[in-house]
Design a protein around this motif. Structure first.
Motif, mmCIF file in Angstrom:
data_model
loop_
_atom_site.group_PDB
_atom_site.id
_atom_site.type_symbol
_atom_site.label_atom_id
_atom_site.label_comp_id
_atom_site.label_asym_id
_atom_site.label_seq_id
_atom_site.Cartn_x
_atom_site.Cartn_y
_atom_site.Cartn_z
ATOM 1 N N UNK A 145 21.563 32.739 17.613
ATOM 2 C CA UNK A 145 19.993 32.123 17.679
ATOM 3 C C UNK A 145 19.077 33.414 17.942
ATOM 4 N N UNK A 146 19.374 34.253 18.554
ATOM 5 C CA UNK A 146 18.497 35.346 18.791
ATOM 6 C C UNK A 146 18.220 36.014 17.528
ATOM 7 N N UNK A 147 19.394 36.422 16.868
ATOM 8 C CA UNK A 147 19.370 37.188 15.517
ATOM 9 C C UNK A 147 18.548 36.693 14.511
ATOM 10 N N UNK A 148 18.945 35.317 14.265
ATOM 11 C CA UNK A 148 18.038 34.447 13.336
ATOM 12 C C UNK A 148 16.592 34.466 13.702
ATOM 13 N N UNK A 149 16.237 34.539 15.023
ATOM 14 C CA UNK A 149 14.688 34.806 15.459
ATOM 15 C C UNK A 149 14.168 35.970 14.933
ATOM 16 N N UNK A 150 15.178 36.860 14.950
ATOM 17 C CA UNK A 150 14.779 38.442 14.513
ATOM 18 C C UNK A 150 14.679 38.525 13.051
ATOM 19 N N UNK A 151 15.277 37.703 12.402
ATOM 20 C CA UNK A 151 15.238 37.977 10.881
ATOM 21 C C UNK A 151 16.654 38.457 10.394
#
Length: 201
Positions: A145-151
Motif C-alpha cells: 500500500x505504501x508503494x502504491x501511494x508513492x506511485x
C-alpha cells in the motif's frame, strides 16, 4: 451545486436520548455522474453515526475499474453506497457491504487509508495472539500500500454495486454493466433485491 438539509428524527435508538437524533442530507452534483445525496444520521447525545450515499438519478448495476499506476491516479473519486463492494486486486482485499455498512464519498487514496487503518488494527490483534505468519502477511500488504501511494506499484481498484449507487470517477476509469452471474454473487448490504418472479433475496 451543493445543498444541506437537516431533519429532526426523534429519539436515539442507541442511548434513548429524547429528540437527539438528526439527519444531515448533503446533496451535491458530481461531474459526469449526476446528483448524489450523502446522508448522515447523528445522535447529539451519544455520538452514534450512520452514513449512506444515494444517487438521485436511476442507474444500472455496474462495475467500475481503474488501474492505479502513478500518484495522480490516487485522486480518482470513489462513491461507495451501503451496497457497494470494493476490490483491491493485487493485495487481495475485498470490502463487502454488511448490515452495518457505511456509505462514503472519497478517493482511492482515502480507500487505501481506510484499508491501512483496518490492517494495523488486525496486526495488533495477531501480535497479541503471537500469530507471526499473519503479522508477516499484513506487513507485506502494508508495504505494498505504501508503494502504491508513492506511485511505485500498480493497483487495480474495482467497485461493483447491484443497485448502481456506487462508482469510480476519473479519466482512466472503465465501466460496464454487471452480468447476471456477477449480480448473484454480490452482497447487497442492508438492502434486498426484489424480483417479481422469485420474490426478495
Amino acid at each position: 451545486m451543493s445543498e444541506i438539509h437537516e431533519i429532526r428524527l426523534g429519539d436515539c435508538p442507541i442511548c434513548g436520548g429524547k429528540n437527539t437524533l438528526k439527519a444531515l442530507n448533503h446533496i451535491h452534483e458530481i461531474p459526469y455522474f449526476g446528483k448524489v445525496m450523502e446522508s448522515t444520521i447523528i445522535c447529539e447525545e451519544c455520538g452514534y453515526r450512520n452514513a449512506d450515499v444515494m444517487l438521485l438519478e436511476e442507474k444500472e448495476p455496474r462495475v467500475y475499474v481503474v488501474k492505479v499506476e502513478e500518484e495522480k491516479d490516487l485522486f480518482t473519486r470513489v462513491v461507495r453506497s451501503k451496497s457497494g463492494t470494493i476490490e483491491l486486486e493485487e493485495i487481495g482485499i475485498k470490502i463487502e457491504p454488511g448490515p452495518a455498512s457505511q456509505g462514503f464519498v472519497s478517493n482511492v487514496e482515502g480507500v487505501l487509508e481506510r484499508a491501512r487503518e483496518t490492517l494495523l488494527m488486525a496486526k495488533r490483534f495477531k501480535q497479541q495472539e503471537n500469530d507471526e505468519e499473519s503479522v508477516r502477511k499484513i506487513e507485506e500488504i502494508l508495504s505494498y500500500i505504501a508503494e502504491v501511494k508513492e506511485g511505485k506499484k500498480p493497483l487495480t481498484v474495482k467497485i461493483m454495486d447491484p443497485f448502481g449507487n456506487s462508482a469510480l470517477i476519473g479519466e482512466k476509469v472503465k465501466s460496464r454493466l454487471l452480468t447476471k452471474e456477477e449480480l448473484e454473487k454480490l452482497s447487497t448490504g442492508p438492502y434486498i433485491i426484489y424480483d417479481p418472479e422469485k420474490g426478495a433475496r
